[in-house]
Motif scaffolding. Structure first.
Motif, mmCIF file in Angstrom:
data_model
loop_
_atom_site.group_PDB
_atom_site.id
_atom_site.type_symbol
_atom_site.label_atom_id
_atom_site.label_comp_id
_atom_site.label_asym_id
_atom_site.label_seq_id
_atom_site.Cartn_x
_atom_site.Cartn_y
_atom_site.Cartn_z
ATOM 1 N N ARG A 34 0.827 -1.205 0.000
ATOM 2 C CA ARG A 34 0.000 0.000 0.000
ATOM 3 C C ARG A 34 0.863 1.257 0.000
ATOM 4 O O ARG A 34 0.617 2.196 -0.743
ATOM 5 N N ASN A 35 1.899 1.263 0.811
ATOM 6 C CA ASN A 35 2.761 2.436 0.886
ATOM 7 C C ASN A 35 3.567 2.649 -0.382
ATOM 8 O O ASN A 35 3.703 3.782 -0.859
ATOM 9 N N ILE A 36 4.112 1.569 -0.942
ATOM 10 C CA ILE A 36 4.987 1.720 -2.108
ATOM 11 C C ILE A 36 4.211 2.211 -3.313
ATOM 12 O O ILE A 36 4.736 2.963 -4.149
ATOM 13 N N GLU A 42 4.063 9.304 -6.429
ATOM 14 C CA GLU A 42 4.395 10.694 -6.144
ATOM 15 C C GLU A 42 5.839 11.064 -6.489
ATOM 16 O O GLU A 42 6.168 12.247 -6.548
ATOM 17 N N LEU A 43 6.696 10.075 -6.727
ATOM 18 C CA LEU A 43 8.077 10.385 -7.080
ATOM 19 C C LEU A 43 8.169 10.884 -8.516
ATOM 20 O O LEU A 43 7.498 10.357 -9.416
ATOM 21 N N GLY A 103 6.610 6.611 3.743
ATOM 22 C CA GLY A 103 6.206 8.003 3.542
ATOM 23 C C GLY A 103 6.646 8.935 4.651
ATOM 24 O O GLY A 103 6.183 10.076 4.714
ATOM 25 N N SER A 104 7.537 8.485 5.535
ATOM 26 C CA SER A 104 8.011 9.368 6.601
ATOM 27 C C SER A 104 8.804 10.550 6.044
ATOM 28 O O SER A 104 8.991 11.553 6.734
ATOM 29 N N TRP A 206 -0.088 10.838 3.651
ATOM 30 C CA TRP A 206 -0.654 9.523 3.955
ATOM 31 C C TRP A 206 0.192 8.720 4.952
ATOM 32 O O TRP A 206 -0.139 7.583 5.285
ATOM 33 N N HIS A 207 1.267 9.293 5.431
ATOM 34 C CA HIS A 207 2.148 8.585 6.373
ATOM 35 C C HIS A 207 1.435 8.319 7.696
ATOM 36 O O HIS A 207 0.788 9.203 8.254
ATOM 37 N N GLN A 208 1.565 7.099 8.200
ATOM 38 C CA GLN A 208 1.008 6.725 9.499
ATOM 39 C C GLN A 208 2.155 6.601 10.495
ATOM 40 O O GLN A 208 2.944 5.656 10.428
#
Length: 255
Positions: A34-36, A42-43, A103-104, A206-208
């Protein structure tokens, strides 16, 4: 020591007369589908992206191939250090940026990390969040060991010139996990390379956030920094470090 297989998508540029991409972004993954997907979307398409996967079973590799077909994909047995070393070895850009898959570090921060290399060989990011007493203690130790200000020891965002990678003894770092980037900076400092800090690094929307690093994790990182004496004694005495301001100005006013 082989560190994995490189699977290059349709965007590979190794053909005759092709130009090496100026910026490579290296991301280590383990079950980060999900994160990747969000990160790769976005990159900037102009960046070479190297995803080094440690054996994901949630479809991360399929997601990488779907979202970014031209991505360079490295696969190998899991350890975070092994993944990052394999990714660094696969990167071909003149500037290499290490990003966490979670996403940090917001992908829009990459240009600022690259800009930091105008006056340094390696740049570390620093986030705006509050830090615990244990983090502050680690930052104090890291600052003394690196000979530079380390405000946020756990920020993984790192930029370095690819030309200095052979000087950093990467195979010896494969066993390390969250402290990998900090030890990489220590190696650069010992080699007499110029380091700086990039303040105010923002996270993606979206970073958790995860819980703050534990006392045990901070203690392990401090021990790893002092254990680096073994590395220092095994290499030549470094040249005098080139002076550098040490801070890259922020280009915005709020988080």
């Amino acid at each position: 020591m082989a560190l994995g297989r490189v699977d290059v998508g349709s965007g590979d540029m190794d053909g005759p007369g092709s130009a090496r991409p100026p910026v490579s972004v290296v991301v280590a993954t383990l079950n980060e589908r999900r994160n990747i997907e969000r990160l790769l979307t976005e990159l900037d398409p102009a960046y070479e992206v190297v995803v080094s996967d440690g054996g994901s079973v949630d479809g991360t590799v399929d997601a990488v191939r779907h979202v970014r077909p031209g991505c360079r994909l490295v696969t190998q047995g899991w350890s975070r250090g092994t993944s990052l070393v394999a990714g660094l070895n696969a990167a071909r850009g003149d500037a290499v940026i290490l990003l966490a898959a979670d996403g940090s570090t917001c992908p829009s921060e990459v240009p600022r990390m690259v800009m930091a290399l105008d006056g340094a060989d390696l740049a570390r990011g620093s986030r705006l969040e509050r830090r615990s007493f244990a983090d502050a203690a680690l930052a104090t130790v890291a600052s003394a060991r690196l000979g530079m200000r380390v405000t946020d020891p756990w920020c993984g965002a790192t930029a370095l010139r690819r030309s200095v990678v052979p000087r950093l003894g990467l195979p010896d770092l494969t066993g390390h996990a969250t402290e990998f980037e900090l030890l990489l900076a220590y190696r650069a400092a010992h080699e007499g390379l110029a380091l700086c800090e990039v303040p105010g690094i923002r996270a993606a929307s979206w970073h958790q956030p995860f819980p703050t690093n534990s006392l045990a994790e901070n203690s392990r990182a401090i021990k790893a920094l002092f254990a680096e004496r073994r590395y220092a004694s095994a290499v030549a005495v470094p040249a005098a470090r080139r002076p550098v301001d040490g801070v890259v100005p922020q280009t915005y006013d709020r988080y």
